[in-house]
Design a protein around this motif. Structure first.
Motif, PDB file in Angstrom:
ATOM      1  N   LEU A 222       0.814  -1.215   0.000  1.00 36.33           N
ATOM      2  CA  LEU A 222       0.000   0.000   0.000  1.00 36.33           C
ATOM      3  C   LEU A 222       0.849   1.267   0.000  1.00 36.33           C
ATOM      4  O   LEU A 222       0.305   2.364  -0.182  1.00 36.33           O
ATOM      5  N   ASN A 223       2.145   1.124   0.209  1.00 38.37           N
ATOM      6  CA  ASN A 223       3.020   2.294   0.311  1.00 38.37           C
ATOM      7  C   ASN A 223       4.165   2.279  -0.682  1.00 38.37           C
ATOM      8  O   ASN A 223       4.971   3.224  -0.688  1.00 38.37           O
ATOM      9  N   GLU A 224       4.274   1.258  -1.494  1.00 36.07           N
ATOM     10  CA  GLU A 224       5.394   1.133  -2.410  1.00 36.07           C
ATOM     11  C   GLU A 224       4.906   0.958  -3.842  1.00 36.07           C
ATOM     12  O   GLU A 224       3.782   0.497  -4.077  1.00 36.07           O
ATOM     13  N   GLY A 225       5.773   1.324  -4.774  1.00 32.43           N
ATOM     14  CA  GLY A 225       5.473   1.104  -6.188  1.00 32.43           C
ATOM     15  C   GLY A 225       4.288   1.926  -6.686  1.00 32.43           C
ATOM     16  O   GLY A 225       3.923   2.970  -6.134  1.00 32.43           O
ATOM     17  N   ARG A 226       3.681   1.431  -7.743  1.00 29.74           N
ATOM     18  CA  ARG A 226       2.564   2.138  -8.361  1.00 29.74           C
ATOM     19  C   ARG A 226       1.346   2.222  -7.443  1.00 29.74           C
ATOM     20  O   ARG A 226       0.728   3.294  -7.340  1.00 29.74           O
ATOM     21  N   PRO A 227       0.972   1.125  -6.751  1.00 29.70           N
ATOM     22  CA  PRO A 227      -0.165   1.266  -5.818  1.00 29.70           C
ATOM     23  C   PRO A 227       0.086   2.300  -4.728  1.00 29.70           C
ATOM     24  O   PRO A 227      -0.814   3.071  -4.370  1.00 29.70           O
ATOM     25  N   GLY A 228       1.301   2.328  -4.199  1.00 26.26           N
ATOM     26  CA  GLY A 228       1.615   3.314  -3.172  1.00 26.26           C
ATOM     27  C   GLY A 228       1.509   4.737  -3.692  1.00 26.26           C
ATOM     28  O   GLY A 228       1.007   5.634  -2.991  1.00 26.26           O
ATOM     29  N   ALA A 229       1.976   4.976  -4.934  1.00 29.93           N
ATOM     30  CA  ALA A 229       1.860   6.313  -5.514  1.00 29.93           C
ATOM     31  C   ALA A 229       0.401   6.699  -5.709  1.00 29.93           C
ATOM     32  O   ALA A 229       0.008   7.850  -5.469  1.00 29.93           O
ATOM     33  N   MET A 230      -0.433   5.752  -6.139  1.00 32.43           N
ATOM     34  CA  MET A 230      -1.853   6.041  -6.322  1.00 32.43           C
ATOM     35  C   MET A 230      -2.509   6.453  -5.008  1.00 32.43           C
ATOM     36  O   MET A 230      -3.266   7.436  -4.948  1.00 32.43           O
ATOM     37  N   LEU A 231      -2.229   5.718  -3.950  1.00 28.71           N
ATOM     38  CA  LEU A 231      -2.868   6.006  -2.669  1.00 28.71           C
ATOM     39  C   LEU A 231      -2.346   7.305  -2.059  1.00 28.71           C
ATOM     40  O   LEU A 231      -3.100   8.030  -1.400  1.00 28.71           O
ATOM     41  N   LYS A 232      -1.074   7.627  -2.280  1.00 32.51           N
ATOM     42  CA  LYS A 232      -0.555   8.907  -1.792  1.00 32.51           C
ATOM     43  C   LYS A 232      -1.236  10.073  -2.498  1.00 32.51           C
ATOM     44  O   LYS A 232      -1.647  11.052  -1.877  1.00 32.51           O
ATOM     45  N   TRP A 233      -1.371   9.977  -3.823  1.00 34.08           N
ATOM     46  CA  TRP A 233      -2.030  11.053  -4.568  1.00 34.08           C
ATOM     47  C   TRP A 233      -3.519  11.105  -4.238  1.00 34.08           C
ATOM     48  O   TRP A 233      -4.132  12.188  -4.275  1.00 34.08           O
ATOM     49  N   SER A 234      -4.104   9.969  -3.916  1.00 35.01           N
ATOM     50  CA  SER A 234      -5.505   9.969  -3.511  1.00 35.01           C
ATOM     51  C   SER A 234      -5.699  10.796  -2.253  1.00 35.01           C
ATOM     52  O   SER A 234      -6.632  11.618  -2.165  1.00 35.01           O
ATOM     53  N   ARG A 235      -4.832  10.609  -1.269  1.00 34.60           N
ATOM     54  CA  ARG A 235      -4.944  11.377  -0.032  1.00 34.60           C
ATOM     55  C   ARG A 235      -4.685  12.865  -0.270  1.00 34.60           C
ATOM     56  O   ARG A 235      -5.339  13.724   0.338  1.00 34.60           O
ATOM     57  N   ARG A 236      -3.727  13.180  -1.140  1.00 28.51           N
ATOM     58  CA  ARG A 236      -3.441  14.583  -1.427  1.00 28.51           C
ATOM     59  C   ARG A 236      -4.626  15.262  -2.104  1.00 28.51           C
ATOM     60  O   ARG A 236      -5.011  16.387  -1.742  1.00 28.51           O
ATOM     61  N   LEU A 237      -5.199  14.598  -3.099  1.00 31.75           N
ATOM     62  CA  LEU A 237      -6.351  15.174  -3.800  1.00 31.75           C
ATOM     63  C   LEU A 237      -7.541  15.330  -2.864  1.00 31.75           C
ATOM     64  O   LEU A 237      -8.254  16.346  -2.903  1.00 31.75           O
ATOM     65  N   ALA A 238      -7.774  14.320  -2.022  1.00 32.88           N
ATOM     66  CA  ALA A 238      -8.903  14.389  -1.098  1.00 32.88           C
ATOM     67  C   ALA A 238      -8.732  15.548  -0.116  1.00 32.88           C
ATOM     68  O   ALA A 238      -9.686  16.298   0.147  1.00 32.88           O
ATOM     69  N   ALA A 239      -7.529  15.700   0.425  1.00 32.09           N
ATOM     70  CA  ALA A 239      -7.293  16.790   1.379  1.00 32.09           C
ATOM     71  C   ALA A 239      -7.455  18.149   0.714  1.00 32.09           C
ATOM     72  O   ALA A 239      -8.093  19.061   1.272  1.00 32.09           O
ATOM     73  N   ALA A 240      -6.875  18.317  -0.482  1.00 26.91           N
ATOM     74  CA  ALA A 240      -6.981  19.602  -1.186  1.00 26.91           C
ATOM     75  C   ALA A 240      -8.432  19.909  -1.545  1.00 26.91           C
ATOM     76  O   ALA A 240      -8.898  21.048  -1.385  1.00 26.91           O
ATOM     77  N   ALA A 241      -9.164  18.900  -2.027  1.00 25.92           N
ATOM     78  CA  ALA A 241     -10.563  19.113  -2.389  1.00 25.92           C
ATOM     79  C   ALA A 241     -11.420  19.404  -1.171  1.00 25.92           C
ATOM     80  O   ALA A 241     -12.361  20.213  -1.239  1.00 25.92           O
ATOM     81  N   GLY A 242     -11.126  18.761  -0.051  1.00 30.18           N
ATOM     82  CA  GLY A 242     -11.873  19.033   1.163  1.00 30.18           C
ATOM     83  C   GLY A 242     -11.686  20.469   1.630  1.00 30.18           C
ATOM     84  O   GLY A 242     -12.655  21.145   2.015  1.00 30.18           O
TER      85      GLY A 242
END
Length: 360
Positions: free
Chosen positions: A270-290
């Motif tokens: 959940l924190n490495e590779g492509r899945p990790g990058a997806m989940l990190k950007w998901s949290r960033r987008l969610a926080a910015a949108a909130g």
């Protein structure tokens, strides 16, 4: 000694121990407590490095279905809110979004199954212990309930030109109860896919079984709220903004709690590779949108931008968790190391008399 073509694959032999002379005792106390072990400590491995757990054959259509099911469930809940508050535009847009997302999700599910009749075969039985069986019935019941209010909305938009004839009065009578039914089924539709993933033997999914439903429901809330913010004027999008902010807070909190409660090895995908990058950007987008929704959600341009970011965050969450699970099943390390850690924890707790701790 035989010689064959397979000798190069044999592990190296340990040097043989010299035989003791008769009458000579080995060093130690005599009770065997400090004798040198004859067999070295075993290390984990798998048959020719192949996965211990077979990765599920679920590809991108299933990840898309995970996302669309959440949008459909959350939109049905928002449509009920618009129905109760008398917000006709919000009600109409969310009803149409709910049935559209459910229909697109069904297409993705059928595409993964390969043939449409396989979905119908899943409805031949009702098995309480199977999340897939329960989920098939939830999706079918939700689609049936959501289609009635959506058809009524289309009839109003077209000026009562939808060719439903004498069924118009019956559909109008069922419109409100069907909207309530779709709202009730929206939460199970958003959460059952998490139970479906966690019920498998895939290491990362199974390790997150206690918290994954909260992540999926929160992600569904922020995605449906974001979609309503895009399609609905700001004057009627108040419930959508509130749901989006609650979804962002729940998603960020549930994700952090889930990863902390997981086995550290199982949480690595959940924190490495492509899945990790997806989940990190998901949290960033969610926080910015909130933040954008709270500060300037009533401005149309900001609402649309925040809504798009919320939808992107939900997509990245579903695809990231999907790919992280596949990766954890492909590497035998993510299966065996958590098993060894659980075994050591049981033995450290004094549990040494069951079939798990005595098997080794």
């Amino acid at each position: 000694m035989t010689v064959s073509d397979f000798d190069s694959h044999r592990p190296p032999e340990l040097p043989r121990r010299r035989r003791r002379k008769p009458g000579k005792r080995s060093r130690g106390s005599g009770d065997g407590s400090r004798e040198t072990p004859m067999v070295p400590q075993a290390e984990f491995s798998s048959y020719y490095g192949r996965p211990v757990v077979k990765p599920p054959p679920w590809e991108n259509p299933i990840a898309a279905y995970l996302f669309l099911g959440g949008v459909a469930g959350g939109s049905a809940l928002l449509a009920f809110g618009g129905q109760a508050a008398g917000l006709t535009t919000l009600r109409r847009n969310c009803r149409l979004a709910a049935i559209s997302a459910a229909g697109a999700g069904t297409v993705c599910l059928v595409a993964d199954l390969g043939r449409p009749e396989r979905f119908l075969h899943m409805l031949r039985t009702f098995k309480v212990t199977s999340p897939m069986s329960i989920g098939s019935w939830i999706l079918s019941a939700f689609s049936a309930a959501a289609s009635i209010p959506a058809l009524c909305e289309l009839d109003r938009v077209s000026g009562h030109r939808v060719p439903i004839g004498p069924l118009r009065k019956a559909l109008r009578a069922l419109e409100a109860p069907a909207g309530v039914g779709a709202a009730i089924l929206g939460a199970p539709l958003s959460a059952y896919t998490a139970a479906l993933l966690a019920d498998t033997a895939v290491p990362s999914w199974n390790a997150a079984r206690e918290d994954l439903p909260f992540v999926f429901v929160s992600s569904a809330g922020l995605a449906s709220g974001g979609l309503a913010m895009i399609t609905t004027p700001a004057s009627e999008a108040g419930p959508a903004r509130k749901l989006a902010v609650l979804g962002v807070a729940g998603d960020l909190l549930a994700s952090q709690i889930m990863e902390k409660r997981m086995d550290p090895v199982s949480a690595e995908p959940l924190n490495e590779g492509r899945p990790g990058a997806m989940l990190k950007w998901s949290r960033r987008l969610a926080a910015a949108a909130g933040i954008g929704t709270i500060v300037a959600g009533r401005h149309r341009a900001v609402a649309v931008a925040s809504g798009l970011a919320l939808l992107g965050a939900s997509v990245l969450t579903r695809f990231g968790i999907h790919q992280a699970g596949i990766r954890s099943a492909e590497d035998p390390r993510f299966t065996i190391e958590p098993q060894k850690a659980r075994l050591a924890a049981r033995r450290a707790a004094g549990i040494v008399d069951d079939s798990i701790t005595t098997a080794g």
